[in-house]
Design an enzyme around this catalytic site. Structure first.
Site, mmCIF file in Angstrom:
data_model
loop_
_atom_site.group_PDB
_atom_site.id
_atom_site.type_symbol
_atom_site.label_atom_id
_atom_site.label_comp_id
_atom_site.label_asym_id
_atom_site.label_seq_id
_atom_site.Cartn_x
_atom_site.Cartn_y
_atom_site.Cartn_z
ATOM 1 N N PRO A 2 0.874 -1.214 0.071
ATOM 2 C CA PRO A 2 0.047 0.081 -0.088
ATOM 3 C C PRO A 2 0.752 1.064 0.012
ATOM 4 O O PRO A 2 1.742 1.367 0.859
ATOM 5 C CB PRO A 2 -0.781 0.002 1.139
ATOM 6 C CG PRO A 2 -0.672 -1.389 1.798
ATOM 7 C CD PRO A 2 0.606 -1.852 1.173
ATOM 8 N N GLU A 3 0.653 2.075 -0.803
ATOM 9 C CA GLU A 3 1.194 3.267 -1.095
ATOM 10 C C GLU A 3 0.279 4.385 -0.736
ATOM 11 O O GLU A 3 -0.914 4.066 -0.716
ATOM 12 C CB GLU A 3 1.963 3.635 -2.412
ATOM 13 C CG GLU A 3 3.146 2.582 -2.767
ATOM 14 C CD GLU A 3 4.747 3.283 -2.592
ATOM 15 O OE1 GLU A 3 4.387 4.601 -2.519
ATOM 16 O OE2 GLU A 3 5.431 2.664 -2.914
#
Length: 268
Positions: A2-3
């Site tokens: 997850p960015e």
DNA sequence: CTTTCAGCCTGACGGC
DNA sequence: TGCCGTCAGGCTGAAA
């Protein structure tokens, strides 16, 4: 992994089911995360209303009546609304039952994520730089804060005090688009080049957020990791492969313990 | 102050 | 087939 765009997408995805609802119950199956989950979490928050959801950097903030819960997805975390009868999966560490019947599950195999409760401000948010998509982040800021610093430009833009939410993927991509070598000393780059770079950071993040909807749909459908970036990534994860611009061989080096891929011909 | 780096953790992957 | 070593990566806190 997850960015910032995935965190933003997650927020938008769970918000309708969570916001304005009372927390009926919280169950912690595995409290050993990046930081230990408060052993009294359930009794502290049960009965409170989630008044508001927001994002700061890669953190998700759930505002309650008497405090807030700060969630980070780490490297492998995810939050999703599941059907009440859906079986608990391995690595489903925390679940939260809302008054409208919604059930939120926090899943995180590597446990680099966190789920913190605080009645006041969270320590983790105290010294963060500006949001990359805000006007407070621009080339001027990068230029000023980098003067006389010799750290390479890539770790520089990944420093949360400079700007938040720029992970390895988007740092690599923005540098490629800007034609800047990731190992260039940050202190030597011109204002002109930093203005270019700041613009490209905003560009790649904004584009990924737009495609985040695809990520979420894929994820809910159980297809695992998002597919959107593999089609759009020019350099990340492509060491030794041909540059999409000049067909030269992409080079991979380590910078600040992170792998960094770039095109020696296009990036100077 | 700046910079570097170990450590947290599991799953995926390559070599044998 | 399975075992083992290596790697990935955000973030913090300690060391240099």
């Amino acid at each position: 992994m997850p960015e910032l765009p995935e965190v933003e997408t997650t927020l938008r995805g769970i918000e309708p089911a969570i916001a304005g609802q009372v927390i009926n119950s919280i169950r912690v199956h595995q409290g050993s995360l990046r930081w230990p989950v408060n052993p009294n979490l359930a009794q502290l928050v049960e009965g409170q209303t989630v008044t508001h959801l927001s994002r700061r950097a890669k953190y998700l903030l759930m505002q309650l009546d008497q405090g807030s819960m700060l969630v980070h997805l780490g490297m492998s975390g995810s939050l999703r609304i599941v059907q009440p009868n859906e079986e608990l999966r391995k690595h489903d560490h925390i679940e939260m039952q809302m008054s409208n019947g919604s059930l939120l599950r926090f899943h995180d195999p590597r446990r680099f994520g966190c789920w913190l409760w605080s009645e006041g401000p969270h320590q983790q948010l105290a010294h963060l730089g500006p949001e990359p998509l805000s006007d407070d982040f621009n080339g001027q800021r990068l230029y000023q804060l980098s003067r006389r610093r010799k750290v390479a430009v890539k770790p520089f833009i990944m420093d949360n005090k400079i700007v938040v939410g720029v992970g390895n993927i988007y740092a690599s991509e923005a540098l490629f688009r800007s034609g800047i070598r990731p190992d260039r000393a940050s202190g030597n780059l011109s204002l002109r080049r930093y203005t270019e770079l700041a613009g490209h950071i905003k560009e790649v993040l904004a584009a990924a957020i737009v495609q985040g909807g695809t990520t979420l749909r894929d994820f809910v459908n159980g297809n695992g990791e998002p597919g959107y970036f593999q089609q759009t990534l020019a350099v990340y994860g492509r060491g030794d492969e041909p540059c999409i611009a000049c067909a030269g061989r992409l080079k991979e080096i380590k910078l600040g313990q992170r792998s960094s891929v770039f095109c020696p011909r296009c990036q100077r």
